[in-house]
Motif scaffolding. Structure first.
Motif, short mmCIF file in Angstrom:
data_model
loop_
_atom_site.label_atom_id
_atom_site.label_comp_id
_atom_site.label_asym_id
_atom_site.label_seq_id
_atom_site.Cartn_x
_atom_site.Cartn_y
_atom_site.Cartn_z
N ARG A 2 0.80 -1.16 -0.05
CA ARG A 2 0.18 -0.03 0.00
C ARG A 2 0.77 1.21 -0.13
NH1 ARG A 2 -3.35 -3.49 3.74
NH2 ARG A 2 -4.89 -4.10 2.39
N GLU A 3 1.82 1.19 0.63
CA GLU A 3 2.86 2.62 0.62
C GLU A 3 3.13 2.79 -0.61
OE1 GLU A 3 4.27 5.86 2.76
OE2 GLU A 3 3.48 4.05 3.70
N GLU A 4 3.82 1.83 -1.33
CA GLU A 4 4.29 2.02 -2.78
C GLU A 4 3.22 2.42 -3.44
OE1 GLU A 4 7.21 -0.92 -4.14
OE2 GLU A 4 6.67 -2.07 -2.16
N ALA A 5 1.99 1.65 -3.49
CA ALA A 5 0.78 2.15 -4.08
C ALA A 5 0.49 3.38 -4.13
CB ALA A 5 -0.53 1.21 -4.04
N MET A 6 0.43 4.09 -2.89
CA MET A 6 0.29 5.41 -2.67
C MET A 6 1.09 6.31 -3.32
SD MET A 6 -1.27 6.07 1.13
CE MET A 6 0.47 6.05 1.83
N ASN A 7 2.26 6.16 -3.43
CA ASN A 7 3.47 6.88 -4.07
C ASN A 7 2.96 7.06 -5.64
OD1 ASN A 7 4.89 7.43 -1.67
ND2 ASN A 7 6.07 5.77 -2.14
N PHE A 8 2.63 5.92 -6.18
CA PHE A 8 2.04 5.97 -7.56
C PHE A 8 0.94 6.69 -7.96
CE2 PHE A 8 5.47 2.64 -7.95
CZ PHE A 8 6.24 3.00 -8.89
N TYR A 9 -0.09 6.42 -6.74
CA TYR A 9 -1.29 7.17 -6.98
C TYR A 9 -1.32 8.57 -6.87
CZ TYR A 9 -3.93 2.76 -6.67
OH TYR A 9 -4.51 1.65 -6.97
N ARG A 10 -0.36 9.01 -5.75
CA ARG A 10 0.10 10.54 -5.69
C ARG A 10 0.69 10.95 -6.78
NH1 ARG A 10 1.13 9.39 0.16
NH2 ARG A 10 -0.60 10.31 1.01
N ARG A 11 1.67 10.24 -7.72
CA ARG A 11 2.28 10.84 -8.90
C ARG A 11 1.15 10.81 -9.99
NH1 ARG A 11 4.68 14.20 -11.74
NH2 ARG A 11 5.81 13.55 -13.66
N ALA A 12 0.23 9.99 -10.19
CA ALA A 12 -0.81 9.99 -11.15
C ALA A 12 -1.50 11.17 -10.88
CB ALA A 12 -1.58 8.47 -11.09
N ILE A 13 -2.07 11.48 -9.74
CA ILE A 13 -2.88 12.57 -9.42
C ILE A 13 -2.17 13.81 -9.64
CG2 ILE A 13 -3.80 14.03 -7.40
CD1 ILE A 13 -4.51 10.97 -6.07
N GLU A 14 -1.00 13.86 -9.65
CA GLU A 14 -0.20 15.19 -9.95
C GLU A 14 -0.25 15.29 -11.50
OE1 GLU A 14 3.95 15.00 -8.84
OE2 GLU A 14 3.42 14.57 -6.69
N LEU A 15 -0.33 14.34 -12.24
CA LEU A 15 -0.38 14.25 -13.73
C LEU A 15 -1.82 14.65 -14.17
CD1 LEU A 15 2.23 11.57 -14.52
CD2 LEU A 15 2.53 14.13 -14.82
N LYS A 16 -2.73 14.04 -13.26
CA LYS A 16 -4.19 14.21 -13.81
C LYS A 16 -5.01 14.22 -12.51
CE LYS A 16 -7.52 11.85 -16.86
NZ LYS A 16 -7.86 13.03 -17.62
N PRO A 17 -5.12 15.49 -11.83
CA PRO A 17 -5.81 16.00 -10.71
C PRO A 17 -7.40 15.65 -10.84
CG PRO A 17 -4.75 17.71 -11.75
CD PRO A 17 -4.34 16.68 -12.60
N ASP A 18 -7.71 15.56 -12.01
CA ASP A 18 -9.25 15.59 -12.26
C ASP A 18 -9.85 14.26 -12.44
OD1 ASP A 18 -8.28 15.41 -14.64
OD2 ASP A 18 -9.55 16.45 -15.45
N ASP A 19 -8.77 13.05 -12.08
CA ASP A 19 -9.45 11.76 -12.11
C ASP A 19 -10.18 11.10 -11.09
OD1 ASP A 19 -9.24 8.75 -12.09
OD2 ASP A 19 -8.45 9.15 -14.18
N PRO A 20 -11.38 11.22 -10.84
CA PRO A 20 -11.90 10.83 -9.64
C PRO A 20 -11.55 9.30 -9.27
CG PRO A 20 -13.48 10.61 -11.45
CD PRO A 20 -12.48 11.44 -11.94
N TYR A 21 -11.26 8.36 -10.08
CA TYR A 21 -11.00 7.13 -9.59
C TYR A 21 -9.54 6.87 -9.11
CZ TYR A 21 -14.92 6.52 -12.90
OH TYR A 21 -16.14 6.50 -13.42
N ILE A 22 -8.69 7.53 -9.47
CA ILE A 22 -7.53 7.57 -8.80
C ILE A 22 -7.57 8.23 -7.41
CG2 ILE A 22 -4.95 8.46 -8.88
CD1 ILE A 22 -5.34 8.85 -11.95
N GLN A 23 -8.42 9.25 -7.30
CA GLN A 23 -8.56 9.94 -5.81
C GLN A 23 -9.13 8.83 -5.15
OE1 GLN A 23 -7.66 12.89 -4.77
NE2 GLN A 23 -7.21 13.91 -6.75
N ASN A 24 -10.16 8.19 -5.43
CA ASN A 24 -10.87 6.97 -4.63
C ASN A 24 -9.91 6.11 -4.37
OD1 ASN A 24 -13.47 5.54 -3.76
ND2 ASN A 24 -12.45 4.03 -5.19
#
Length: 109
Positions: free
Chosen positions: A23-45
């Motif tokens: 999960r810790e590693e996954a969070m890092n990748f999700y945070r990077r994805a959010i930086e690149l696409k902050p308007d994606d609700p599924y990544i936020q979820n």
């Protein structure tokens, strides 16, 4: 400037790591994805899911609320937020989330 789908590999790596319990590693990748696409609700979820599993309930609430800001008609986002609010003892807010989830998708439970 980010390319339209540049976020996708980060999201997919986050998903893969999450399924492995990393999960810790996954969070890092999700945070990077959010930086690149902050308007994606599924990544936020997905980020909310990781935060919830790590015990950061306030962080999970913020991520789920952001997902709902971006896509308010998705029942599972309301349900997920309701679960975390229940854990925090915020029953009235949680009940409102569950009601909205049922309105959107009566067979959610």
């Amino acid at each position: 400037e980010a390319q339209p789908n540049e976020y996708k590999p980060y999201q997919l790596l986050g998903d893969a790591l999450a399924t492995q319990g990393k999960r810790e590693e996954a969070m890092n990748f999700y945070r990077r994805a959010i930086e690149l696409k902050p308007d994606d609700p599924y990544i936020q979820n997905n980020l909310g899911d990781m935060l919830r599993h790590q015990g950061d309930l306030e962080g999970a609430i913020a991520a789920y609320r952001r997902a709902l800001e971006l896509k308010s008609d998705f029942s599972w986002f309301h349900y997920n937020l309701g679960e975390v609010l229940t854990k925090k003892g915020r029953i009235d807010e949680a009940s409102a989330c569950y009601r909205r989830a049922l309105e959107l998708e009566p067979k959610i439970f």
